[in-house]
Design an enzyme around this catalytic site. Sequence first.
Site, short mmCIF file in Angstrom:
data_model
loop_
_atom_site.label_atom_id
_atom_site.label_comp_id
_atom_site.label_asym_id
_atom_site.label_seq_id
_atom_site.Cartn_x
_atom_site.Cartn_y
_atom_site.Cartn_z
N SER A 13 0.80 -1.22 0.00
CA SER A 13 0.00 0.00 0.00
C SER A 13 0.84 1.28 0.00
O SER A 13 1.87 1.36 0.67
CB SER A 13 -0.92 0.01 1.23
OG SER A 13 -1.62 1.24 1.30
N THR A 52 -10.10 -1.50 2.37
CA THR A 52 -9.73 -2.10 1.10
C THR A 52 -9.99 -3.59 1.13
O THR A 52 -10.58 -4.12 2.09
CB THR A 52 -8.27 -1.77 0.74
OG1 THR A 52 -8.03 -2.16 -0.62
CG2 THR A 52 -7.28 -2.47 1.66
N LYS A 56 -14.66 -4.15 1.81
CA LYS A 56 -15.48 -3.01 1.40
C LYS A 56 -16.98 -3.27 1.53
O LYS A 56 -17.76 -2.33 1.69
CB LYS A 56 -15.13 -2.59 -0.03
CG LYS A 56 -13.74 -1.98 -0.15
CD LYS A 56 -13.46 -1.51 -1.57
CE LYS A 56 -12.07 -0.89 -1.67
NZ LYS A 56 -11.80 -0.34 -3.01
N ASN A 77 -15.71 2.39 1.37
CA ASN A 77 -14.25 2.38 1.52
C ASN A 77 -13.75 3.45 2.50
O ASN A 77 -12.55 3.56 2.73
CB ASN A 77 -13.56 2.58 0.17
CG ASN A 77 -13.54 4.03 -0.26
OD1 ASN A 77 -14.58 4.68 -0.31
ND2 ASN A 77 -12.37 4.54 -0.59
N ASP A 92 -14.15 5.95 -3.49
CA ASP A 92 -13.55 5.34 -4.68
C ASP A 92 -14.17 5.87 -5.96
O ASP A 92 -13.48 6.04 -6.97
CB ASP A 92 -13.72 3.81 -4.64
CG ASP A 92 -12.68 3.12 -3.80
OD1 ASP A 92 -11.62 3.72 -3.54
OD2 ASP A 92 -12.92 1.97 -3.39
N GLY A 119 -15.73 -5.22 -4.26
CA GLY A 119 -16.18 -3.88 -3.90
C GLY A 119 -15.82 -2.82 -4.92
O GLY A 119 -16.63 -1.93 -5.23
N TYR A 192 -2.40 0.06 -8.65
CA TYR A 192 -1.47 1.20 -8.67
C TYR A 192 -0.03 0.79 -8.41
O TYR A 192 0.88 1.63 -8.48
CB TYR A 192 -1.90 2.24 -7.64
CG TYR A 192 -2.07 1.69 -6.23
CD1 TYR A 192 -0.99 1.59 -5.37
CD2 TYR A 192 -3.32 1.26 -5.80
CE1 TYR A 192 -1.14 1.07 -4.10
CE2 TYR A 192 -3.48 0.73 -4.53
CZ TYR A 192 -2.40 0.65 -3.68
OH TYR A 192 -2.54 0.12 -2.42
N GLY A 213 -3.97 2.97 -11.52
CA GLY A 213 -4.80 3.38 -10.40
C GLY A 213 -4.22 4.39 -9.43
O GLY A 213 -4.90 4.76 -8.47
#
Length: 407
Positions: A13, A52, A56, A77, A92, A119, A192, A213
Amino acid sequence: MKYALIGRTLGHSYSVPIHAGFGNSDYILKNLEPEALEGFIKGRDFCGLNVTIPYKQAVMPFLDEIDASALAIGSVNTVVNKNGKLYGYNTDIDGMRLLAKKAGIALSGKKVLVLGSGGTSLTARALAKSEGAKVILVVSRSGKVNYDNVYDESDAEIIINTTPVGMFPNNGKAALDLSRFPKLTGVLDAVYNPLKTELILEAENLGIPAAGGLFMLVAQAKRAEELFFDKVIADEENERVYRMLMQSFRNIVLIGMPGCGKTTVGKALAKKLGREFVDIDALIEKNAKKSIPEIFADDGEDVFRQFETEAAIEAGKMTGKIIACGGGIVTRERNYRPLKQNALIVRLVRSLDRLAMDGRPLSSSREKLTEMQKEREPLYLRFADVSFENDTTIEDLTEKILEEFNK
């Protein structure tokens, strides 16, 4: 604990530096196993949360109130603790909407394939619906549209990936072959890390507008911060934090002819930026447990190139590094995407009469170097984002590279 991201596996993350970028220094990562979720939420020992995978939807029954938009989406979220009462939101959708806008991808009137059924898939479907998509189909492993029959929908115009396929550490994978969708006009990927997944790199290769992302993550975090602190943050802050993250996590990869100065320049860049310097050749020798001349002598060039590809895959997964490659890394097209996924690729150019030859098995004479340069010139151009002549001082050259890197 004041603010946190909760999920099951959070080692990849970027949420802590993102929220720090918006001024929140009290934000942490909180790994939770499924059986611990209910007790943690009901304990209410937090001011605000982001949520996350895989919670979710699972978090929703434990909240006191859920925003109408989040309720309609069916996914939360962001959770805010207001005097002991828990409120759920979906930020989101704000992030995904801004990601599509930034990439110039319009969903109105389009046939949209949403990969995944979790989610974030619910968010993507809600966005497509709100933007006026003509058809919205969910692709899942066991759904009506699945990965066995998805190519029956080859007239799809937009693909949104909400699955973790291609996410670190399983880089280099894509759920679909985009070449089988000839009408595609846009691809979005919620992943991401890496900065550009295999799906995004393939879209770019096909000339299709695409975006990963990271900007979505930043934009949803800004909206979450607004909810945490009941304040308005200027939209321009999204771009500032996004650029900060890109500069922090993006690698600089150096390519060029043997002896053009990649190691020297790379070490200078690493020192200037306070980053780790990674030498692909050193990784090869470490993994092979022998020197490069020994690999060539004992096993031949093909074996060396295999070690080189493995080292490119290993280094390419890293973030925030300065990476120097061997001169022949461009001779294998399969090395491009592992290097490109997290990097600006910089080619160094030096005149043939100034190229060093010592200890380089394939650079034993000027004649061989001349022939090599002719063969590799189009390959260097294929790999490189930018090229610089190494005909000045190290200080001047590193400044030029960093100016490009920070654009």
